[in-house]
Design a protein around this motif. Structure first.
Motif, PDB file in Angstrom:
ATOM      1  N   LEU A 292       0.848  -1.186   0.000  1.00 42.98           N
ATOM      2  CA  LEU A 292       0.000   0.000   0.000  1.00 42.98           C
ATOM      3  C   LEU A 292       0.884   1.236   0.000  1.00 42.98           C
ATOM      4  O   LEU A 292       1.858   1.310   0.757  1.00 42.98           O
ATOM      5  CB  LEU A 292      -0.888   0.009   1.245  1.00 42.98           C
ATOM      6  CG  LEU A 292      -1.775   1.241   1.428  1.00 42.98           C
ATOM      7  CD1 LEU A 292      -2.899   1.252   0.398  1.00 42.98           C
ATOM      8  CD2 LEU A 292      -2.348   1.290   2.843  1.00 42.98           C
ATOM      9  N   CYS A 293       0.561   2.212  -0.851  1.00 43.98           N
ATOM     10  CA  CYS A 293       1.351   3.439  -0.958  1.00 43.98           C
ATOM     11  C   CYS A 293       0.601   4.604  -0.328  1.00 43.98           C
ATOM     12  O   CYS A 293      -0.573   4.836  -0.644  1.00 43.98           O
ATOM     13  CB  CYS A 293       1.634   3.764  -2.423  1.00 43.98           C
ATOM     14  SG  CYS A 293       2.643   2.538  -3.264  1.00 43.98           S
ATOM     15  N   LEU A 294       1.279   5.346   0.535  1.00 48.63           N
ATOM     16  CA  LEU A 294       0.738   6.574   1.104  1.00 48.63           C
ATOM     17  C   LEU A 294       1.443   7.738   0.428  1.00 48.63           C
ATOM     18  O   LEU A 294       2.665   7.816   0.431  1.00 48.63           O
ATOM     19  CB  LEU A 294       0.963   6.608   2.620  1.00 48.63           C
ATOM     20  CG  LEU A 294       0.414   5.414   3.415  1.00 48.63           C
ATOM     21  CD1 LEU A 294       0.574   5.642   4.912  1.00 48.63           C
ATOM     22  CD2 LEU A 294      -1.041   5.144   3.077  1.00 48.63           C
ATOM     23  N   ALA A 295       0.646   8.642  -0.161  1.00 51.16           N
ATOM     24  CA  ALA A 295       1.220   9.671  -1.024  1.00 51.16           C
ATOM     25  C   ALA A 295       0.530  11.007  -0.803  1.00 51.16           C
ATOM     26  O   ALA A 295      -0.623  11.066  -0.385  1.00 51.16           O
ATOM     27  CB  ALA A 295       1.085   9.267  -2.495  1.00 51.16           C
ATOM     28  N   HIS A 296       1.265  12.068  -1.124  1.00 53.78           N
ATOM     29  CA  HIS A 296       0.689  13.405  -1.095  1.00 53.78           C
ATOM     30  C   HIS A 296      -0.360  13.543  -2.196  1.00 53.78           C
ATOM     31  O   HIS A 296      -0.206  13.026  -3.299  1.00 53.78           O
ATOM     32  CB  HIS A 296       1.774  14.460  -1.279  1.00 53.78           C
ATOM     33  CG  HIS A 296       1.266  15.864  -1.297  1.00 53.78           C
ATOM     34  ND1 HIS A 296       0.657  16.451  -0.210  1.00 53.78           N
ATOM     35  CD2 HIS A 296       1.255  16.806  -2.292  1.00 53.78           C
ATOM     36  CE1 HIS A 296       0.324  17.691  -0.518  1.00 53.78           C
ATOM     37  NE2 HIS A 296       0.657  17.919  -1.778  1.00 53.78           N
ATOM     38  N   GLU A 297      -1.413  14.252  -1.882  1.00 53.38           N
ATOM     39  CA  GLU A 297      -2.540  14.431  -2.798  1.00 53.38           C
ATOM     40  C   GLU A 297      -2.159  15.362  -3.942  1.00 53.38           C
ATOM     41  O   GLU A 297      -2.023  16.566  -3.766  1.00 53.38           O
ATOM     42  CB  GLU A 297      -3.725  15.025  -2.017  1.00 53.38           C
ATOM     43  CG  GLU A 297      -4.986  15.210  -2.814  1.00 53.38           C
ATOM     44  CD  GLU A 297      -5.868  13.979  -2.777  1.00 53.38           C
ATOM     45  OE1 GLU A 297      -6.414  13.633  -3.826  1.00 53.38           O
ATOM     46  OE2 GLU A 297      -5.998  13.379  -1.702  1.00 53.38           O
ATOM     47  N   ASN A 298      -1.949  14.792  -5.144  1.00 55.34           N
ATOM     48  CA  ASN A 298      -1.758  15.607  -6.347  1.00 55.34           C
ATOM     49  C   ASN A 298      -2.058  14.762  -7.580  1.00 55.34           C
ATOM     50  O   ASN A 298      -2.261  13.550  -7.490  1.00 55.34           O
ATOM     51  CB  ASN A 298      -0.347  16.222  -6.424  1.00 55.34           C
ATOM     52  CG  ASN A 298       0.762  15.192  -6.439  1.00 55.34           C
ATOM     53  OD1 ASN A 298       0.688  14.195  -7.158  1.00 55.34           O
ATOM     54  ND2 ASN A 298       1.802  15.413  -5.640  1.00 55.34           N
ATOM     55  N   GLU A 299      -2.089  15.394  -8.742  1.00 53.43           N
ATOM     56  CA  GLU A 299      -2.510  14.711  -9.965  1.00 53.43           C
ATOM     57  C   GLU A 299      -1.565  13.588 -10.357  1.00 53.43           C
ATOM     58  O   GLU A 299      -1.998  12.522 -10.801  1.00 53.43           O
ATOM     59  CB  GLU A 299      -2.621  15.716 -11.120  1.00 53.43           C
ATOM     60  CG  GLU A 299      -3.782  16.685 -10.987  1.00 53.43           C
ATOM     61  CD  GLU A 299      -3.897  17.592 -12.197  1.00 53.43           C
ATOM     62  OE1 GLU A 299      -3.931  17.064 -13.333  1.00 53.43           O
ATOM     63  OE2 GLU A 299      -3.951  18.813 -12.021  1.00 53.43           O
ATOM     64  N   VAL A 300      -0.269  13.819 -10.224  1.00 55.29           N
ATOM     65  CA  VAL A 300       0.687  12.805 -10.643  1.00 55.29           C
ATOM     66  C   VAL A 300       0.603  11.573  -9.744  1.00 55.29           C
ATOM     67  O   VAL A 300       0.593  10.429 -10.231  1.00 55.29           O
ATOM     68  CB  VAL A 300       2.120  13.376 -10.658  1.00 55.29           C
ATOM     69  CG1 VAL A 300       3.141  12.275 -10.944  1.00 55.29           C
ATOM     70  CG2 VAL A 300       2.241  14.477 -11.708  1.00 55.29           C
ATOM     71  N   SER A 301       0.538  11.758  -8.430  1.00 60.28           N
ATOM     72  CA  SER A 301       0.479  10.606  -7.537  1.00 60.28           C
ATOM     73  C   SER A 301      -0.807   9.817  -7.753  1.00 60.28           C
ATOM     74  O   SER A 301      -0.809   8.582  -7.697  1.00 60.28           O
ATOM     75  CB  SER A 301       0.607  11.042  -6.074  1.00 60.28           C
ATOM     76  OG  SER A 301      -0.462  11.883  -5.683  1.00 60.28           O
ATOM     77  N   HIS A 302      -1.919  10.499  -8.048  1.00 59.77           N
ATOM     78  CA  HIS A 302      -3.169   9.783  -8.334  1.00 59.77           C
ATOM     79  C   HIS A 302      -3.049   8.970  -9.616  1.00 59.77           C
ATOM     80  O   HIS A 302      -3.549   7.850  -9.701  1.00 59.77           O
ATOM     81  CB  HIS A 302      -4.330  10.767  -8.439  1.00 59.77           C
ATOM     82  CG  HIS A 302      -5.027  11.004  -7.129  1.00 59.77           C
ATOM     83  ND1 HIS A 302      -5.908  10.102  -6.583  1.00 59.77           N
ATOM     84  CD2 HIS A 302      -4.937  12.027  -6.252  1.00 59.77           C
ATOM     85  CE1 HIS A 302      -6.363  10.565  -5.422  1.00 59.77           C
ATOM     86  NE2 HIS A 302      -5.773  11.733  -5.196  1.00 59.77           N
TER      87      HIS A 302
END
Length: 378
Positions: free
Chosen positions: A303-313
């Motif tokens: 599972l990946c926890l990531a900052h909310e932005n278009e690229v990470s989505h």
């Protein structure tokens, strides 16, 4: 000239000065790209790298590596950085092979090499096309490149909004060596591998891969968030050390204690063992050109926890959870919410791995890369 025949027999030079000199996403992608495309009948693929050994069409070129004394001395004299010196010396070495073998397309990710090749083409009248992989990313305009690979929709949208011609750009994400199915370690295998890596056997293990710094990868944020979480997980930070690393290590020592973290720089192949024994992957950077480590983590079921932005989505999609990592407490809250979910169940691991395989594996992307190179020709 028969144009269609030329497009079916394209001689491609893939150039990367850092390959063999340093370990980053660019370098691992370049090697994998060569390995994936070298048997394609439509292409005649050569690899040019800055370090290692030459082997057939994989050629090591003379250069002054960015982490060497001569590159740093010359950089100070020129008023440049050592990375520029590495690319410039590597690019000059590449000119001999361009003159001798006359490629149709030169595929690269480093702007300095691309600029040198543009000037050389302008001065000599050679006909090769310049194909730029915009993983950095750089901002438009792209006046010197014949074709641009955009690795995420956001970068393509930015180029088109700036007035770039659509036919000059292709949306093709980075490719990865991902098996078609995931083999999950047994409990005993996992325990044994954790012992080997000196990782506690019965604690939640959080993995973050990237340069161990605070300016870009924001390892300090991860440390602070984990320190406020109870029970405290074990943090593994893997990546290149730089001038900010001592500060990160001191922070981890003071907030987590020496028995609650590791910070190591390991070979690319060794990183896979850490993916296999970790529970959660975190990347706290607020912006990435792509984020190759997300795909590496997903391909191992994490599972990946990531900052909310278009690229990470775009990259992580359904295989992750997102939050505003510019704010304190957000990562800690995400970790807390995981306590009531089955994020590490076998079915969840398999689903995340299958998403990575379907979207980013070379098995699926080789045709898109062949088309990308052919687009540069046309």
């Amino acid at each position: 000239m028969n144009t269609s025949l030329k497009i079916e027999n394209v001689k491609v030079f893939i150039a990367c000065s850092g390959l063999g000199n340093i370990s980053r996403g660019y370098e691992s992608f370049t090697q994998e790209c060569f390995d994936a495309l070298k048997t394609a009948p439509e292409l005649d693929v050569w690899l040019f790298k800055g370090g290692g050994q030459s082997d057939g069409k994989a050629v090591k070129l003379w250069n002054l590596p960015r982490n060497g004394n001569w590159a740093n001395r010359l950089a100070r004299w020129l008023g440049r950085n050592s990375y520029y010196v590495e690319q410039a010396t590597f690019g000059v070495s590449l000119l001999f092979y361009i003159l001798r073998h006359r490629p149709d397309v030169i595929y690269f990710s480093d702007g300095t090499i691309g600029n040198l090749l543009w000037h050389w083409r302008r001065l000599t009248g050679q006909k090769y096309k310049l194909l730029f992989s915009n993983g950095g990313p750089l901002s438009p305009p792209f006046t010197r490149w014949d074709h641009v690979q955009q690795v995420a929709p956001l970068h393509l949208e930015t180029a088109l909004k700036a007035g770039e011609p659509p036919e000059k750009h292709s949306l093709v994400p980075y490719g990865f060596n991902i098996p078609s199915s995931l083999t999950i370690l047994s409990t005993d295998q996992r325990r044994e591998l954790r012992r080997k890596l000196k990782i506690p056997e019965n604690r939640l293990v959080i993995l973050s891969v990237g340069a161990i710094n605070h300016t870009q990868k924001r390892m300090d944020y991860v440390i602070k968030e984990i320190a406020s979480f109870s029970p405290q997980p074990f943090l593994v930070m893997l990546g290149q050390h730089d001038k900010e690393t001592p500060e990160i290590l001191a922070l981890a020592q003071s907030m987590l204690g020496e028995n609650s973290f590791q910070a190591r720089s390991v070979d690319y192949q060794e990183v896979r063992d850490y993916y296999k024994v970790s529970d959660v992957f975190v990347l706290a950077s607020l912006g990435e050109g792509f984020g190759r480590v997300f795909v590496e983590a997903m391909s191992n079921g994490l599972l990946c926890l990531a900052h909310e932005n278009e690229v990470s989505h775009f990259v992580v999609g359904s295989a992750g959870s997102f939050g505003d990592f510019s704010k304190p407490g957000v990562l800690s809250d995400l970790l807390q919410s995981l306590a009531t979910t089955s994020f590490n169940a076998a079915a969840a691991y398999q689903a995340r791995q299958q998403r990575a395989y379907a979207v980013f594996s070379w098995d699926k992307l080789v045709p898109a890369y062949i088309k990308l190179i052919q687009s540069a020709m046309s």
